[in-house]
Design a protein around this motif. Structure first.
Motif, PDB file in Angstrom:
ATOM      1  N   VAL A 151      36.699  54.050  42.989  1.00 38.55           N
ATOM      2  CA  VAL A 151      35.608  53.321  42.338  1.00 38.55           C
ATOM      3  C   VAL A 151      36.195  52.004  41.848  1.00 38.55           C
ATOM      4  CG1 VAL A 151      33.924  53.307  40.480  1.00 38.55           C
ATOM      5  CG2 VAL A 151      34.445  55.450  41.662  1.00 38.55           C
ATOM      6  N   ILE A 152      35.879  50.927  42.570  1.00 36.10           N
ATOM      7  CA  ILE A 152      36.423  49.603  42.256  1.00 36.10           C
ATOM      8  C   ILE A 152      35.303  48.775  41.652  1.00 36.10           C
ATOM      9  CG2 ILE A 152      37.555  47.558  43.173  1.00 36.10           C
ATOM     10  CD1 ILE A 152      38.639  49.258  45.425  1.00 36.10           C
ATOM     11  N   PRO A 153      35.369  48.424  40.361  1.00 30.78           N
ATOM     12  CA  PRO A 153      34.285  47.662  39.733  1.00 30.78           C
ATOM     13  C   PRO A 153      34.294  46.207  40.183  1.00 30.78           C
ATOM     14  CG  PRO A 153      36.068  47.987  38.178  1.00 30.78           C
ATOM     15  CD  PRO A 153      36.442  48.759  39.416  1.00 30.78           C
ATOM     16  N   ASP A 154      33.147  45.594  40.070  1.00 34.25           N
ATOM     17  CA  ASP A 154      33.024  44.165  40.403  1.00 34.25           C
ATOM     18  C   ASP A 154      33.554  43.325  39.248  1.00 34.25           C
ATOM     19  OD1 ASP A 154      31.839  44.850  42.791  1.00 34.25           O
ATOM     20  OD2 ASP A 154      29.810  44.810  41.938  1.00 34.25           O
ATOM     21  N   ASP A 155      34.101  42.162  39.585  1.00 38.46           N
ATOM     22  CA  ASP A 155      34.600  41.241  38.562  1.00 38.46           C
ATOM     23  C   ASP A 155      33.425  40.596  37.824  1.00 38.46           C
ATOM     24  OD1 ASP A 155      37.169  41.789  39.376  1.00 38.46           O
ATOM     25  OD2 ASP A 155      37.223  40.128  40.815  1.00 38.46           O
ATOM     26  N   THR A 156      33.525  40.575  36.500  1.00 38.20           N
ATOM     27  CA  THR A 156      32.479  39.979  35.663  1.00 38.20           C
ATOM     28  C   THR A 156      33.065  38.845  34.826  1.00 38.20           C
ATOM     29  OG1 THR A 156      32.902  41.589  33.906  1.00 38.20           O
ATOM     30  CG2 THR A 156      31.198  42.144  35.533  1.00 38.20           C
ATOM     31  N   LEU A 157      32.181  38.009  34.323  1.00 41.42           N
ATOM     32  CA  LEU A 157      32.616  36.870  33.532  1.00 41.42           C
ATOM     33  C   LEU A 157      33.077  37.293  32.148  1.00 41.42           C
ATOM     34  CD1 LEU A 157      32.936  33.792  33.288  1.00 41.42           C
ATOM     35  CD2 LEU A 157      30.536  33.699  32.530  1.00 41.42           C
ATOM     36  N   PHE A 158      32.416  38.288  31.564  1.00 44.19           N
ATOM     37  CA  PHE A 158      32.739  38.737  30.226  1.00 44.19           C
ATOM     38  C   PHE A 158      33.559  40.027  30.298  1.00 44.19           C
ATOM     39  CE2 PHE A 158      28.703  36.480  30.018  1.00 44.19           C
ATOM     40  CZ  PHE A 158      29.014  35.481  29.094  1.00 44.19           C
ATOM     41  N   VAL A 159      34.627  40.066  29.529  1.00 46.08           N
ATOM     42  CA  VAL A 159      35.526  41.208  29.572  1.00 46.08           C
ATOM     43  C   VAL A 159      34.870  42.455  29.001  1.00 46.08           C
ATOM     44  CG1 VAL A 159      37.771  42.073  28.813  1.00 46.08           C
ATOM     45  CG2 VAL A 159      37.503  39.669  29.419  1.00 46.08           C
ATOM     46  N   ASP A 160      34.042  42.309  27.949  1.00 48.76           N
ATOM     47  CA  ASP A 160      33.454  43.483  27.320  1.00 48.76           C
ATOM     48  C   ASP A 160      32.406  44.144  28.192  1.00 48.76           C
ATOM     49  OD1 ASP A 160      31.755  41.373  27.216  1.00 48.76           O
ATOM     50  OD2 ASP A 160      31.110  41.687  25.131  1.00 48.76           O
TER      51      ASP A 160
END
Length: 509
Positions: A151-160
């Motif tokens: 399960v590889i999450p997508d990169d997001t702008l906000f860390v939280d």
């Protein structure tokens, strides 16, 4: 001529002999057919196991296109080919990217299409990464196959708002993997995926047993682990004490039993220490001086001097001098600080109880010395509640072992002797019947005895054999004998070799 001899020999045999020959021929024929079919049957080798049914379909299509026969097993998850074609089959599968049991690796990117979307590329990358990790895990000894799901999450702008990567691993093992191997697999998977922590990896075997993370690692030891640790400590300490007692008093004179309570919880201690005396860290000094030669005080010019009331200071007349000095210092002290973090390994003894049993034949003076020695070996500490109990009892007498020269030792186990005796008797009886059959076969003739010889029950004078046909007609016995004579003469003329063999057998007897 040869066919005629075979026919005559066949007719001369009894029905039982003919049936035996026919049955033997059929048995030889069936054995030959079985051996030929078994030898000509192709031997298959499994080239892929534990594959997905869809991958198995692609593999069979690739093998059929290459002209290689195949066979499916294990519900369509295993592919086998003839042993002679295993190399060609592996090459055919590798050319289609279906080698390594149908697992897809980074070779999926060897052929890329211009119309591939970003989503497809992400899915292909995840499939390739899972396949490469599968291949790496299957190289570990004891692992038959592995299935990794990432399960590889997508990169997001906000860390939280980001989520953590995770992995699920299903292992098919040949036996039981030790804890170090399971931990190595978990770190292998975590090191191959970006942002994946080993604690987020879940490993199970084919039975559904959770191998990683260890359920006992975070919450301390379980009841089973604590019991096993206590028993191991007790057994080791008992062995050491009993060995000392046996070497001192001899076998069967004293025995020790140990019961310990261990602290198997892992503890972390954080300690902060401050120094009693401070150390100067920063010092600041300020100095102010004021010097005057005398005179009256004068107000500043302006309207404010007419409207504002100003305080009147006392002054001295005359020419007086003033000298003012103000000096201050500020020092900042720093206190020494020492931070110590200690992890206490499990295995500390909370309490220990030792029971020492001594035979009544041991003198009391030796018992006191043994008590002191055992207390020292076991590490008895009365402050933590340890106890050492000594009891003098009369031990049961050990049964004496019979001497090697006694009748009981010579007889041994009666059942074993009867078994070997029965085996020897059966072997002797079998050899006797075999020898008897061989002797009987030696006395039998090579050629079968003619029927006309078996029908002659008594000797016949030559005069009766040469009697005329009229007498033979009148006497049925004489007629029968004349017919037998004619048959014997005919056999002597047509089959002289068989008659010579029969006469030779009679001479031997």
């Amino acid at each position: 001529m040869t066919l005629t001899r075979v026919k005559d020999l066949w007719k001369s045999l009894e029905p039982r002999g003919q049936l035996t020959i026919v049955a033997s021929g059929l048995l030889v024929l069936v054995t030959f057919v079985f051996l030929y079919s078994y030898a000509s049957k192709p031997s298959y080798t499994t080239i892929a196991s534990g594959v997905d049914p869809s991958q198995a379909g692609q593999m069979t299509n690739a093998l059929a296109a290459a002209g290689i026969s195949y066979r499916l097993g294990n519900g369509g998850t295993a592919v086998s080919v003839p042993s002679s074609s295993s190399s060609q089959a592996r090459i055919a599968l590798a050319s289609k990217g279906l080698d390594n049991g149908g697992q897809v690796g980074f070779e999926i990117f060897d052929k890329m299409s211009m119309s591939t979307t970003d989503f497809q590329q992400k899915i292909d990358y995840q499939r390739a990464l899972e396949g490469e990790i599968d291949r790496a895990i299957e190289q570990i000894e004891g692992v038959s196959s592995a299935d990794v799901q990432l399960v590889i999450p997508d990169d997001t702008l906000f860390v939280d708002q980001s989520s953590k990567a995770s992995a699920a691993v299903l292992l098919t093992t040949d036996g039981t993997l030790d804890s170090s191997t399971v931990a190595g697999i978990a770190h292998l998977v975590a090191s191959g995926v970006k942002g994946l922590d080993p604690s987020e990896v879940t490993i199970t075997d084919q039975t559904g047993t959770l191998l990683w993370p260890d359920p006992n690692a975070a919450g301390g030891a379980s009841a089973g682990t604590k019991l096993a640790a206590d028993q191991l400590y007790d057994a080791q300490l008992e062995g050491s004490i009993n060995a000392m007692l046996a070497s001192t008093l001899g076998p069967g004179k004293a025995e020790a039993r140990v019961h310990a309570d261990l602290d198997v919880d892992q503890t972390t201690i954080d300690k902060v220490t401050y120094a009693k005396k401070g150390t100067p860290v920063q010092a600041q000094t300020s100095q102010e001086k004021l010097k005057s030669n005398g005179g009256s005080a004068q107000l500043p010019a302006g309207t404010a001097s007419n409207t504002t009331t100003t305080p009147t200071y006392a002054s001295t007349s005359g020419a007086t001098n003033s000298n003012y000095t103000n000096q201050s210092s500020d020092t900042t002290y720093g206190v020494d600080k020492s931070v110590q973090k200690t992890t206490v390994a499990p295995g500390t003894v909370n309490r220990e109880d030792v029971a020492l049993l001594v035979d009544s034949s041991v003198p009391a003076a030796e018992v006191a010395s043994l008590k002191q020695s055992v207390a020292s070996m076991a590490g008895i500490d009365p402050k933590r509640g340890d106890t050492l109990a000594v009891s003098r009892l009369t031990f049961a007498k050990q049964p004496s072992t019979p001497a090697s020269g006694s009748p009981l030792a010579l007889l041994g186990n009666l059942v074993t002797l009867v078994k070997w005796a029965g085996l020897a008797l059966g072997t002797a009886i079998f050899l006797f019947f075999v020898r008897r059959g061989l002797k009987r076969r030696e006395r039998e003739g090579v050629a079968p005895e003619p029927t006309w010889l078996r029908e002659i029950e008594r000797s016949v004078p030559v005069a009766e054999l040469t009697a005329g046909p009229g007498r033979a007609t009148l006497d049925p016995i004489h007629a029968r004998r004349a017919a037998l004579k004619a048959e014997a003469e005919e056999i002597a003329e047509k089959q002289p070799e068989q008659l010579a063999v029969q006469v030779a057998e009679w001479l031997k007897e």
